[in-house]
Design an enzyme around this catalytic site. Structure first.
Site, mmCIF file in Angstrom:
data_model
loop_
_atom_site.group_PDB
_atom_site.id
_atom_site.type_symbol
_atom_site.label_atom_id
_atom_site.label_comp_id
_atom_site.label_asym_id
_atom_site.label_seq_id
_atom_site.Cartn_x
_atom_site.Cartn_y
_atom_site.Cartn_z
ATOM 1 N N GLY A 37 0.815 -1.198 0.000
ATOM 2 C CA GLY A 37 0.000 0.000 0.000
ATOM 3 C C GLY A 37 0.849 1.247 0.000
ATOM 4 O O GLY A 37 1.658 1.453 -0.901
ATOM 5 N N LEU A 101 7.475 8.936 13.509
ATOM 6 C CA LEU A 101 8.066 9.335 12.237
ATOM 7 C C LEU A 101 9.580 9.293 12.373
ATOM 8 O O LEU A 101 10.151 9.919 13.265
ATOM 9 C CB LEU A 101 7.603 10.748 11.864
ATOM 10 N N LEU A 102 10.229 8.553 11.491
ATOM 11 C CA LEU A 102 11.677 8.394 11.531
ATOM 12 C C LEU A 102 12.332 9.231 10.433
ATOM 13 O O LEU A 102 11.659 9.812 9.583
ATOM 14 C CB LEU A 102 12.047 6.923 11.390
ATOM 15 N N ASP A 146 12.382 -10.246 6.420
ATOM 16 C CA ASP A 146 12.658 -9.230 5.392
ATOM 17 C C ASP A 146 13.640 -8.184 5.918
ATOM 18 O O ASP A 146 13.416 -6.973 5.772
ATOM 19 C CB ASP A 146 11.371 -8.567 4.910
#
Length: 281
Positions: A37, A101-102, A146
């Site tokens: 997405g 938020l990075l 992953d």
């Protein structure tokens, strides 16, 4: 004060900048698009802070992936090396995951540095943080599946290992779900996955090794174009899989080399037919 109790105004996955998706969240920019997405940066009104919102596609596989990610993030919030979960909500049959938020991921950091090698000190910081996060993940019975530079990010607010955060738990598998082979990005894929062998948490260890090598050299370790190419590169470094592995593997017929007769140091612990079996790769 849960985000879930508030109305969502967004009507489509493609978001226009400054379009409110939530009474307290205003979209500022798209951070990335992928198979799952989209990730957007939002301003959270009231708290006066910016957050990241991952918006999953509505199809069942992506919903399951988002649900798994929420479970894992909730379970690992005690670990500062894991992305900080804020909340989640659903709208238009799409799950939204709100997190801290990075700053940037490690691939972006390498690219900004023109793929010059990172210092050994910085690589050690990454190793400490990633290994801590993955050990916590394994302790609750999941594999990440992953690990790669794009899925390790910098907070950009501190120094050392505290600045490094593990993200993207949408591909996690339970330890017992070890016979699905659509896992791991190709350059970081363990040989037992390529061979179609039942695998363990050690596939994450393989990916971490590939990651650390790439950070310290600026170049990927096994940059294959496909599984055959990647396996040929792996064989060139660590040798051929054993006859036992070639016999058990469900995907080994795609490889055109003879199995090794030597005992290699890399031994995979599997659970074949209920027995604790060693399969030497």
């Amino acid at each position: 004060n849960s985000f879930c109790t508030l109305l969502v105004r967004r009507q489509s996955l493609s978001m226009t900048l400054a379009q409110p998706i939530h009474q307290r969240l205003e979209v500022e920019r798209v951070l990335g698009n992928g198979t799952y997405g989209q990730v957007v940066r939002c301003l959270e009104h009231g708290a006066n802070r910016r957050v990241a919102v991952k918006v999953a596609k509505p199809e069942p596989p992506y919903r399951r992936s988002a649900e798994n990610e929420i479970f894992v993030l909730r379970s690992l919030q005690h670990c500062p090396r894991v992305l900080r979960f804020i909340d989640s909500f659903e709208s238009d049959n799409r799950i939204h995951i709100v997190t801290e938020l990075l700053q940037k991921n490690l691939y972006e950091a390498l690219k900004d540095a023109r793929f010059r090698r990172m210092s050994l000190r910085r690589v050690r910081d990454v190793a400490e943080s990633v290994l801590t996060a993955i050990a916590e993940l394994h302790s609750i019975g999941y594999m990440h599946c992953d690990i790669k530079p794009e899925n390790v990010m910098q907070r950009g607010k501190c120094e050392g290992a505290d600045d490094i955060v593990m993200i993207d738990f949408g591909s996690v598998r339970k330890v017992a779900e070890n016979q699905y082979y659509d896992v791991q990005s190709l350059w970081y894929r363990a040989p037992e996955v390529m061979c179609g062998l039942p695998y363990t948490t050690k596939i994450d260890s393989w990916s971490i090794g590939c990651l650390l090598y790439e950070l310290h050299t600026g170049m990927p370790l096994f940059p294959g174009d496909n599984e055959q190419d990647s396996m040929a590169q792996i064989v060139g470094v660590v040798g051929r899989p054993s006859a036992t592995a070639m016999g058990f593997g469900t995907k080994t017929m795609m490889f055109d080399f003879e199995p090794s007769s030597a005992v290699d140091p890399y031994v995979l612990q599997t659970n074949l037919e209920g027995d604790d079996t060693q399969v030497t790769l």
